[in-house]
Design a protein around this motif. Structure first.
Motif, mmCIF file in Angstrom:
data_model
loop_
_atom_site.group_PDB
_atom_site.id
_atom_site.type_symbol
_atom_site.label_atom_id
_atom_site.label_comp_id
_atom_site.label_asym_id
_atom_site.label_seq_id
_atom_site.Cartn_x
_atom_site.Cartn_y
_atom_site.Cartn_z
ATOM 1 N N HIS A 72 -16.735 -43.885 -6.407
ATOM 2 C CA HIS A 72 -16.418 -42.519 -6.582
ATOM 3 C C HIS A 72 -14.870 -42.278 -5.174
ATOM 4 N N THR A 73 -14.612 -43.138 -5.248
ATOM 5 C CA THR A 73 -13.784 -42.864 -4.241
ATOM 6 C C THR A 73 -12.712 -42.025 -4.257
ATOM 7 N N GLY A 74 -12.186 -41.707 -5.495
ATOM 8 C CA GLY A 74 -11.568 -40.342 -5.500
ATOM 9 C C GLY A 74 -12.034 -39.215 -5.851
ATOM 10 N N ARG A 75 -13.682 -38.700 -5.296
ATOM 11 C CA ARG A 75 -13.973 -37.497 -5.331
ATOM 12 C C ARG A 75 -13.574 -36.435 -4.208
ATOM 13 N N SER A 76 -12.208 -37.668 -3.004
ATOM 14 C CA SER A 76 -12.077 -36.694 -1.961
ATOM 15 C C SER A 76 -10.897 -37.329 -1.815
ATOM 16 N N PRO A 77 -10.186 -37.054 -1.534
ATOM 17 C CA PRO A 77 -8.544 -37.194 -0.199
ATOM 18 C C PRO A 77 -8.742 -38.504 0.491
ATOM 19 N N ASP A 78 -10.495 -38.224 1.036
ATOM 20 C CA ASP A 78 -10.789 -39.648 2.542
ATOM 21 C C ASP A 78 -10.482 -40.675 1.624
ATOM 22 N N GLY A 79 -11.239 -40.471 0.634
ATOM 23 C CA GLY A 79 -11.695 -41.485 -0.305
ATOM 24 C C GLY A 79 -11.392 -43.093 -0.071
ATOM 25 N N PRO A 80 -10.267 -42.946 -0.223
ATOM 26 C CA PRO A 80 -9.017 -44.511 0.056
ATOM 27 C C PRO A 80 -9.890 -44.886 1.024
ATOM 28 N N LYS A 81 -9.163 -43.689 2.772
ATOM 29 C CA LYS A 81 -8.952 -44.927 3.713
ATOM 30 C C LYS A 81 -10.612 -45.396 3.891
ATOM 31 N N LEU A 82 -11.769 -44.411 3.678
ATOM 32 C CA LEU A 82 -12.804 -44.822 3.999
ATOM 33 C C LEU A 82 -13.279 -45.892 3.410
ATOM 34 N N ALA A 142 -15.355 -45.111 -11.127
ATOM 35 C CA ALA A 142 -15.323 -45.026 -11.835
ATOM 36 C C ALA A 142 -16.952 -43.349 -12.803
ATOM 37 N N GLY A 143 -15.824 -43.127 -12.821
ATOM 38 C CA GLY A 143 -16.237 -41.762 -14.166
ATOM 39 C C GLY A 143 -16.822 -40.121 -13.486
ATOM 40 N N SER A 144 -15.688 -40.603 -11.956
ATOM 41 C CA SER A 144 -16.156 -38.707 -11.143
ATOM 42 C C SER A 144 -15.923 -37.754 -11.990
ATOM 43 N N GLN A 145 -14.914 -38.374 -12.671
ATOM 44 C CA GLN A 145 -14.045 -36.886 -13.654
ATOM 45 C C GLN A 145 -13.855 -37.467 -14.839
ATOM 46 N N GLY A 146 -13.725 -36.331 -15.565
ATOM 47 C CA GLY A 146 -13.538 -36.304 -16.981
ATOM 48 C C GLY A 146 -12.557 -35.377 -17.380
ATOM 49 N N ALA A 147 -12.247 -34.732 -18.831
ATOM 50 C CA ALA A 147 -10.935 -34.383 -18.722
ATOM 51 C C ALA A 147 -10.634 -33.754 -18.582
ATOM 52 N N ASP A 148 -11.434 -32.724 -18.298
ATOM 53 C CA ASP A 148 -11.077 -31.235 -17.761
ATOM 54 C C ASP A 148 -10.825 -31.527 -16.615
ATOM 55 N N ARG A 149 -11.215 -32.568 -15.414
ATOM 56 C CA ARG A 149 -10.302 -32.177 -13.827
ATOM 57 C C ARG A 149 -10.089 -33.671 -13.582
ATOM 58 N N ILE A 150 -9.585 -34.489 -14.134
ATOM 59 C CA ILE A 150 -8.983 -35.987 -14.283
ATOM 60 C C ILE A 150 -8.026 -36.260 -13.786
ATOM 61 N N GLY A 151 -7.138 -34.802 -13.571
ATOM 62 C CA GLY A 151 -5.797 -34.878 -12.984
ATOM 63 C C GLY A 151 -6.208 -35.002 -11.246
ATOM 64 N N ASP A 152 -7.576 -34.379 -10.982
ATOM 65 C CA ASP A 152 -8.013 -34.580 -9.131
ATOM 66 C C ASP A 152 -8.081 -36.149 -8.954
ATOM 67 N N ILE A 153 -8.969 -36.802 -9.992
ATOM 68 C CA ILE A 153 -8.764 -38.041 -9.339
ATOM 69 C C ILE A 153 -7.859 -38.737 -9.431
ATOM 70 N N VAL A 154 -6.603 -38.836 -10.597
ATOM 71 C CA VAL A 154 -5.332 -39.847 -10.424
ATOM 72 C C VAL A 154 -4.350 -39.185 -9.512
ATOM 73 N N ALA A 155 -4.694 -37.924 -9.132
ATOM 74 C CA ALA A 155 -4.021 -37.700 -8.126
ATOM 75 C C ALA A 155 -4.081 -38.341 -6.719
ATOM 76 N N VAL A 156 -5.530 -38.846 -6.486
ATOM 77 C CA VAL A 156 -6.106 -39.720 -5.068
ATOM 78 C C VAL A 156 -5.478 -40.699 -5.374
ATOM 79 N N ALA A 157 -6.082 -41.201 -7.044
ATOM 80 C CA ALA A 157 -5.019 -42.785 -6.957
ATOM 81 C C ALA A 157 -3.787 -43.090 -6.098
ATOM 82 N N ARG A 158 -2.744 -42.057 -7.021
ATOM 83 C CA ARG A 158 -1.406 -42.242 -6.922
ATOM 84 C C ARG A 158 -1.521 -42.201 -5.303
ATOM 85 N N SER A 159 -2.107 -41.443 -4.254
ATOM 86 C CA SER A 159 -1.803 -40.894 -3.182
ATOM 87 C C SER A 159 -2.474 -42.352 -2.201
ATOM 88 N N SER A 160 -3.285 -43.213 -3.312
ATOM 89 C CA SER A 160 -3.494 -43.946 -2.275
ATOM 90 C C SER A 160 -3.462 -45.118 -1.590
#
Length: 268
Positions: A93-103, A115-133
């Motif tokens: 559930h790394t994408g729940r925090s911007p610091d997740g990838p570093k940790l 693995a499923g931290s967010q659904g359709a309403d806020r999936i952009g938050d998780i994608v943003a973390v993945a994009r900057s990982s």
């Protein structure tokens, strides 16, 4: 656009691989930046699982041998420890925090999937973390449009919104590599089978894998496994009875009879 298999291949390529080099070449180089001595080296890419020394020079693997005689600026005693290439973790559930990838990188994870931290309403938050990982990151979208909720992702069946999930995947296809359905009694309740059916409808329409979080479900596993396809993922599969796949004399015996001395099922 990556599917799950392509993601794992790409992430593995970005990790350091312990490649063997000819002994003659290794003998020519006696000074390394680092030698890791005596660890249990595990590298599936070359089917290696043995006690080895690993020498590193210029940020690259210089030698992997039972004993390396050369000197090094730094030496690590790895006896009793594992020495492995970068790890790929497909259930985080790394994408729940911007610091997740570093940790997780500090734990040796060089490729991760949320693995499923967010659904359709806020999936952009998780994608943003993945994009900057710092390392490759990808996402499984929760079929529950509001993501993980304290009162249960899909206890309200309306949250298992097929149209919303499809739209979110279409807009983020470069990062979403699958669908997640959390099916535990306190997450989906008696809706578990219908939630799974809807999640599979979404995943199959894009040719994506589905991961199910089973835990203790209302429906028996045999009824849920019937809705899975080849390549889907069952997580938390060592849950205690009655939903353990390895506990004989329970529901699992009808799902995985091979674990109880019977004939392996089609999904084993």
């Amino acid at each position: 656009m990556l599917n799950r298999r392509q993601f794992l291949s790409a992430a593995a390529a970005s990790a350091v691989t312990f490649a063997r080099i000819p002994k003659a070449l290794g003998a020519q180089q006696t000074k390394y930046d680092l030698i890791i001595r005596g660890g249990r080296v595990i590298d599936p890419s070359v089917r290696l699982d043995a006690t080895r020394d690993v020498a590193i020079s210029g940020g690259r693997i210089g030698a992997v041998e039972p004993t390396i005689a050369g000197d090094a600026a730094e030496t690590i005693d790895a006896r009793g420890k594992l020495v492995v290439p970068g790890l790929l973790d497909i259930h985080t559930h790394t994408g729940r925090s911007p610091d997740g990838p570093k940790l997780v990188l500090q734990d040796g994870v060089t490729g991760w999937i949320d693995a499923g931290s967010q659904g359709a309403d806020r999936i952009g938050d998780i994608v943003a973390v993945a994009r900057s990982s710092l390392q490759p990151g990808r996402v499984l979208i929760n079929i529950g449009r509001a993501g993980i909720l304290p009162d249960g992702d899909t206890m309200d069946l309306a949250r298992a919104d097929v149209a919303a999930a499809r739209d979110a995947i279409a807009k983020n296809r470069d990062f979403i590599v699958g669908v997640k359905a959390r099916l535990s009694r306190d997450v989906a309740g008696a809706n578990d089978r219908e939630v799974l059916r809807r999640a599979q409808e979404v995943a199959s329409s894009f040719g994506l894998p589905l991961m199910i979080h089973m835990g203790q479900t209302v429906s028996p596993l045999s009824k849920l496994f019937d809705l899975l396809k080849r390549g889907d993922i069952v997580t938390h599969m060592f849950a205690p009875p009655p939903n353990s796949i390895v506990a004989c004399g329970s529901t699992s015996a009808t799902v995985r009879p091979d674990t109880c001395g019977g004939t392996p099922s089609a999904r084993s």
